[in-house]
Motif scaffolding. Structure first.
Motif, PDB file in Angstrom:
ATOM      1  N   LEU A 104      -6.408 -29.859 -16.270  1.00 24.49           N
ATOM      2  CA  LEU A 104      -5.409 -29.329 -16.518  1.00 24.49           C
ATOM      3  C   LEU A 104      -6.432 -30.163 -18.343  1.00 24.49           C
ATOM      4  CD1 LEU A 104      -2.090 -30.721 -15.416  1.00 24.49           C
ATOM      5  CD2 LEU A 104      -2.908 -28.910 -15.711  1.00 24.49           C
ATOM      6  N   HIS A 105      -5.359 -28.289 -19.460  1.00 26.37           N
ATOM      7  CA  HIS A 105      -5.852 -28.330 -20.516  1.00 26.37           C
ATOM      8  C   HIS A 105      -5.278 -29.849 -21.369  1.00 26.37           C
ATOM      9  CE1 HIS A 105      -5.714 -26.915 -24.810  1.00 26.37           C
ATOM     10  NE2 HIS A 105      -6.607 -25.808 -24.349  1.00 26.37           N
ATOM     11  N   PRO A 106      -5.255 -30.411 -22.091  1.00 27.86           N
ATOM     12  CA  PRO A 106      -4.698 -31.497 -22.514  1.00 27.86           C
ATOM     13  C   PRO A 106      -3.817 -31.405 -24.095  1.00 27.86           C
ATOM     14  CG  PRO A 106      -7.265 -31.516 -23.062  1.00 27.86           C
ATOM     15  CD  PRO A 106      -6.660 -30.663 -22.555  1.00 27.86           C
ATOM     16  N   SER A 107      -3.975 -30.209 -24.724  1.00 27.97           N
ATOM     17  CA  SER A 107      -3.658 -30.095 -25.417  1.00 27.97           C
ATOM     18  C   SER A 107      -2.432 -28.515 -25.369  1.00 27.97           C
ATOM     19  CB  SER A 107      -4.366 -30.121 -26.679  1.00 27.97           C
ATOM     20  OG  SER A 107      -5.527 -29.241 -26.763  1.00 27.97           O
ATOM     21  N   LEU A 108      -2.033 -28.752 -24.353  1.00 25.31           N
ATOM     22  CA  LEU A 108      -1.355 -27.161 -23.906  1.00 25.31           C
ATOM     23  C   LEU A 108       0.128 -27.385 -23.263  1.00 25.31           C
ATOM     24  CD1 LEU A 108      -3.347 -23.882 -23.339  1.00 25.31           C
ATOM     25  CD2 LEU A 108      -2.643 -24.700 -25.108  1.00 25.31           C
ATOM     26  N   ALA A 112       2.742 -23.412 -20.799  1.00 25.40           N
ATOM     27  CA  ALA A 112       1.821 -22.579 -21.749  1.00 25.40           C
ATOM     28  C   ALA A 112       0.960 -21.759 -20.613  1.00 25.40           C
ATOM     29  CB  ALA A 112       1.450 -23.293 -22.831  1.00 25.40           C
ATOM     30  N   GLN A 113       0.528 -23.363 -19.917  1.00 23.03           N
ATOM     31  CA  GLN A 113      -0.645 -23.287 -18.460  1.00 23.03           C
ATOM     32  C   GLN A 113      -0.397 -22.288 -18.132  1.00 23.03           C
ATOM     33  OE1 GLN A 113      -3.514 -26.334 -18.531  1.00 23.03           O
ATOM     34  NE2 GLN A 113      -2.198 -27.480 -19.713  1.00 23.03           N
ATOM     35  N   TYR A 151       3.106 -32.493 -21.872  1.00 21.61           N
ATOM     36  CA  TYR A 151       2.227 -32.042 -21.502  1.00 21.61           C
ATOM     37  C   TYR A 151       1.254 -32.889 -21.144  1.00 21.61           C
ATOM     38  CZ  TYR A 151       2.195 -29.779 -26.706  1.00 21.61           C
ATOM     39  OH  TYR A 151       1.939 -29.463 -27.628  1.00 21.61           O
TER      40      TYR A 151
ATOM     41  N   TYR B 222     -11.341 -29.277 -17.077  1.00 18.76           N
ATOM     42  CA  TYR B 222      -9.786 -28.420 -16.881  1.00 18.76           C
ATOM     43  C   TYR B 222     -10.633 -26.969 -18.031  1.00 18.76           C
ATOM     44  CZ  TYR B 222     -10.806 -29.724 -21.550  1.00 18.76           C
ATOM     45  OH  TYR B 222     -11.032 -30.401 -23.413  1.00 18.76           O
ATOM     46  N   LYS B 229      -8.165 -19.712 -12.573  1.00 17.91           N
ATOM     47  CA  LYS B 229      -7.617 -19.118 -12.883  1.00 17.91           C
ATOM     48  C   LYS B 229      -7.713 -17.753 -13.045  1.00 17.91           C
ATOM     49  CE  LYS B 229      -5.412 -20.998 -16.061  1.00 17.91           C
ATOM     50  NZ  LYS B 229      -4.177 -21.794 -17.140  1.00 17.91           N
ATOM     51  N   PRO B 319      -1.245 -33.357 -29.198  1.00 21.89           N
ATOM     52  CA  PRO B 319      -0.008 -33.666 -27.851  1.00 21.89           C
ATOM     53  C   PRO B 319      -0.114 -35.008 -28.078  1.00 21.89           C
ATOM     54  CG  PRO B 319      -1.057 -31.964 -26.557  1.00 21.89           C
ATOM     55  CD  PRO B 319      -1.825 -31.958 -28.001  1.00 21.89           C
TER      56      PRO B 319
END
Lengths: 683, 324
Positions: A104-108, A112-113, A151, B222, B229, B319
């Motif tokens: 998974l995209h760590p900063s979205l 959002a993903q 997140y 990712y 996707k 984050p």
């Protein structure tokens, strides 16, 4: 049913290798029909993932994909433009990758993903939020509007995996490729994810390609199986048939490697390791590890040919005889029906005595400090010569307990003594002696060896620290200890990166054994390894226990596996011991509802087409705010009002203790989940 | 967040005091002093020199002088420059904007060159572009920047001439041409050489950082998820790869600001840029203690602030970071 959804014929993936090409995938052919779930099974390095990635053409340069045919519906995947492929990915063919943390995209945020995934396929902005919530609801993400804004690092492993599945499902693809979707997860979460996959097929007619190294995982959901070895499919057929009567020795060996909860049959590892694409043996790639091999296997590579209607196998033996003969020895080393050789039983002599041990961790900034209750008032003993299993899901405190026993950490309250000595008082020479007597093997053999040390260096360091032998004589000791763990002496000069996962774990065990310990602590020693290798390591533990008179403490989340290596098992739940009993009692008659749920969540190769029941919610509450009364009452199917008020004591005799007011009743065994019959036990 | 900022700012106070002690003692143990210039003057007797020292307070022990300096600064009095007899803050106030102007432009150019070149290098690994840019970046990092500045002057100011006017192609110093009315081109032409000098080494460094960071990220799982996707190429590059690859760069930028300040010292001296660097250089030569202290303390404060800013920015972008 009209034609197949996905069709691959003679699929090959090659990598350039100094002027020539090597082929990790060499001639794979298969089809997946609409609404069909197909399992792709094999050890690490067999080419499963590359095969899966080729189906959505995600194998990038320098690799080269070729095939006689590779089609999704009417689209030719080999000739499609990058633009066509892009439109296809996610929309018609979606993937669930193995590791939910790194994928998974760590900063979205999760929302959002998923939103992005919809936007990529032109879903108008106004519709997206509704669709995102719909998808999250569908995959069973808790509290969708709240989770939307989270997140990935804020979510637990199971929730992350659901989020990934949500990403894959966002555009309602017709084919889902799931690459080891449950390997990183606890058994209960695994069971729920498998249910989710089965559900998707039932409600959406989705086709699924499910990849796993564990036959038990695919047995419950898959209609058909493909067994892959060294870049080829060596056997295929309907799941029930393949599992009941494997036509390829490799399939049979994989089947024998799966630990079974209900059976006393011990799992058998497959000797050796799968070949890499660079050093494939001539003839049948499996023949060096095969117990059935005949002369022809060494010279000629068997093609996949029908053995029975609907069954293909690439094996000279079964092709000639129409079946694999049942022989006593399945693998050259193993034995199938011989009774479990139990090691010398426990003595009354306690080595470790854990009394009222509590370990709290304080986390977070000063103004919102939280106390994590990793262990609360734990009492237990480890007797000399016994093998104690500690089981529980992630966050139950089992690793903390091992760290306390190894004196890598100290309890907040309570006392731990070893052979009568209080660990808190150990200093100097006595501390060093304790360190020698108690050794530990960690979960991940990939990160627990120094990459700049050769195998010999790693072992020598331990020998020198504890002055095990006179200086200069380490060489002989290193050879001796390598031999004990089943590694030949030429491994001494190797570096960790040159070894396979199983070999690395053997080195870790050799390092621990080198100093002649009395106790071996093993924290999830096999969960990073393939099932076939797991069984090898378990056999090694068992053998060492007998030969070295070792006391063993093994921690794992897999009850079937714990059962195979332990005399006695302790269940931990949110830092509390909830049950303690002999290993064989555990398998057939756990009394605590938590242990019961845990034992029923283990998938079985003997229950084809049947998924482990989901008896309790998969996610435990936070260890920062453990529930009052019985800590399990928030998830328990037997909970009564009293359970949320009073804390049940750990009651019972030495044979079986349980901390529960309303233990699982006899009648519930039948109604909650029928115990599976070990279909192959009597053969 | 507010608490975090307040705490970090409070922590900066003892740090600044510590820096001031160290710097104060260091500049005072350098042999020589403000009176050194007068020592060979035949018109001044030793009594005169002693009187000057007394008037400047230089006859006091060093710790007394430090405590007095600190006490005055605490009241907002930074003292006077020995050379110009003007308040230190006025001197700095005149020069600081010029330095920030130069550094700001140089920094913008550095990022504008370093980031895209580094990204493209990573995305086309082992291509001709990649080989060329990494080689040039390596050279750029290896060249001593003061030497590069002098070469720039020789080539663009001394050797090359504007074919129309016969004047030097580019000005070799100053912020603008004295006596000419304001014009944008005049300002820009004065910026070209000093900015090139400042940009060379740092841009080269950024190319290498960005390339390494990007290469690491594009092989992450990712990114594969994003492609699976069906995300388009541009989206994968910017939203998924760049956003995560740029994070480590923030730290690098914060650590780089001091280097830029010192780079400004060389650059401003070589190109006679009326900024903090040259002021520092001049006042160091003159043993202008009060001014030196002022300049160093302002620089120290700027560096501490930029580090704090980097931490805050980092927290906004990633984050996983929580302020404690």
């Amino acid at each position: 049913m009209s034609g197949p959804l996905l069709r691959a014929e003679n699929l090959r993936v090659g990598f350039p290798d100094g002027g020539t090409w090597v082929y990790p995938v060499r001639g794979v052919s298969f089809e997946i029909g609409p609404g069909e779930i197909v399992g792709l099974v094999g050890e690490s390095g067999s080419g499963k993932t590359l095969t899966a990635l080729s189906c959505s053409r995600l194998v990038g340069p320098p690799a080269r994909v070729s095939a006689d045919a590779l089609g999704l519906g009417d689209v030719d995947l080999l000739r499609a433009s990058e633009e066509t492929l892009r439109a296809l990915r996610g929309r018609r063919i979606a993937m669930i990758p193995q590791d939910p943390l790194t994928s998974l995209h760590p900063s979205l945020t999760i929302g959002a993903q998923i939103n992005d995934a919809l936007a990529d396929h032109g879903v108008p902005r106004g519709e997206r939020r509704r669709r995102v919530l719909e998808v999250m609801e569908r995959v069973g993400l808790p509290d969708p509007p709240g989770t939307l804004r989270r997140y990935p690092h804020e979510l637990s492993g199971g929730t992350r995996q659901r989020a990934i599945i949500g990403l894959a499902l966002a555009n309602a693809p017709s084919l889902l490729i799931a690459d080891e979707p449950t390997t990183a997860l606890d058994a209960m979460i695994q069971a729920q994810i498998l249910h989710l996959l089965a559900d998707l097929r039932a409600s959406w007619q989705m086709s699924i390609l499910l990849i796993s190294h564990n036959l038990a995982v695919v047995a419950g959901v898959c209609d058909r199986l493909l067994v892959m070895y060294a870049g080829r499919i060596v056997e295929s057929g309907p799941t029930a048939h393949v599992l009941a009567e494997p036509m390829h020795p490799y399939t049979r060996a994989l089947l024998d490697a799966v630990p079974r909860l209900e059976s006393t049959r011990r799992p058998h590892g497959i000797p050796g390791a799968p070949p890499t694409p660079w050093n494939r043996p001539p003839g049948c790639a499996y023949h060096p590890r095969c117990g059935y091999r005949v002369e022809r296997c060494q010279g000629e590579d068997p093609p996949g040919a029908p053995v029975r209607p609907g069954r293909l196998a690439a094996c000279w033996v079964s092709q000639a005889q129409g079946a694999l003969p049942v022989i006593g020895t399945v693998s050259p080393r193993g034995a199938s029906a011989e009774p479990a050789h139990r090691s010398p039983g426990p003595t009354a002599d306690p080595l470790f005595e854990v009394t009222g041990v509590t370990r709290h961790f304080t986390v977070g900034p000063a103004w919102k400090r939280e106390v994590i209750h990793a262990l609360d008032d734990v009492n237990l003993r480890v007797h000399r010569g016994e093998s104690l299993g500690i089981v529980g899901e992630s966050g139950s405190g089992k690793s903390t307990l091992v760290r306390l026993l190894a004196l890598l950490d100290r309890p907040t309250r309570g006392r731990i003594s070893y052979a009568g000595e209080d660990l808190a008082q150990l200093r100097g020479a006595r501390l060093l002696r304790f360190r020698r007597r108690v050794q530990i093997v960690f979960q991940d053999p990939y990160s627990s060896l120094d990459p700049r040390y050769t195998v010999a260096d790693t072992i020598r360091e331990a020998l020198v620290t504890h002055r095990i032998c006179p200086p200069g004589e380490e060489g002989a000791h290193i050879r001796e200890v390598l031999d004990k763990v089943g590694l030949s002496t030429h491994f001494a000069g190797r570096y960790p990166h040159e070894l396979s996962g199983g070999q690395r774990q053997r080195v870790c065990i050799a390092r621990a054994l080198a100093v002649r310990p009395e106790v071996l602590l093993a924290d999830e020693p096999v969960s990073a390894l393939d099932v076939s290798i797991q069984a090898q390591i378990l056999e090694l533990f068992e053998q060492l226990r007998r030969q070295e008179r070792l006391t063993l403490v093994v921690v794992a989340h897999d009850l079937a596996l714990i059962r195979q290596v332990s005399d006695r098992v302790v269940t931990l739940y949110l830092g509390k011991v909830v049950e303690e009993a002999r290993a064989d009692v555990y398998a057939v008659r756990p009394r605590h509802p938590y242990t019961f749920a845990l034992s029923r969540s283990v998938p079985s190769v003997d229950r084809v087409g049947e998924l482990p029941p989901v008896l309790v919610r998969a996610e435990p509450p936070s260890a920062a705010r453990p529930p009052a009364g019985c800590r399990f009452h928030t998830r328990c199917f037997n909970a009564q009002p009293r359970c949320s008020r009073d804390e049940p004591p750990l009651d019972g005799d030495d044979g079986h203790r349980c901390a529960c007011f309303y233990p699982v009743a006899d009648a519930q065994y039948a109604s909650l989940a029928p115990p599976a019959v070990d279909a192959r036990a009597g053969r | 967040m507010t608490r975090y900022l307040a705490r970090r700012l409070l922590e900066a106070v003892p740090l600044l005091i510590l820096i001031s002690v160290a710097v104060f003692f260091l500049i005072n143990i350098i042999p020589g002093g403000p009176t050194a210039a007068y020592e060979n003057n035949p018109h001044l007797t030793p009594q005169d020199l002693a009187r000057i020292e007394r008037e400047l307070g230089l006859n006091q022990p060093i710790y007394v002088r430090y405590v007095r300096w600190l006490g005055a600064v605490a009241h907002g009095d930074w003292g006077y420059s020995l050379a110009s007899r003007r308040p230190v803050l006025v001197e700095i106030g005149e020069r600081l904007p010029n330095t920030i102007y130069l550094l700001g432009v140089a920094f913008a150019v550095t990022l504008a060159l370093g980031i895209p070149i580094g990204m493209l290098s990573a995305l086309r690994q082992y291509s001709l572009f990649d080989h060329t840019s990494t080689t040039l970046a390596f050279m750029g990092q290896s060249v001593p920047i003061f030497w590069f500045g002098l070469i720039l002057i020789i080539v663009f100011h001394v050797s090359l001439r504007n074919p129309l006017t016969g004047l030097p192609l580019l000005p070799g110093g100053g912020m603008y041409t004295l006596g000419e009315p304001f014009s944008v081109w005049d300002r820009v032409s004065h910026l070209i050489l000093p900015v090139s000098m400042l940009t060379l080494a740092t841009a080269a460094q950024y190319v290498r950082y960005m390339r390494a960071s990007m290469l690491e990220v594009v092989h992450q799982d990712y990114i594969r998820t994003a492609r699976a996707k069906g995300a388009g190429g541009r989206r994968v590059v910017w939203r998924h790869a760049f956003k995560n690859a740029a994070l480590p760069l923030v730290t690098v930028i914060a650590l780089d600001l001091p280097t830029l300040f010192s780079g400004a010292l060389f650059t401003e001296t070589i190109f006679s840029w009326p900024g903090m660097g040259r002021l520092f250089y001049d006042s160091a030569l003159r043993f202008d203690y009060a001014l030196l202290m002022g300049i160093i303390m302002v620089n120290a404060a700027l560096i501490i602030l930029s580090n704090l800013a980097a931490d805050v920015v980092y927290g906004c972008l990633d984050p996983r970071i929580r302020y404690v």
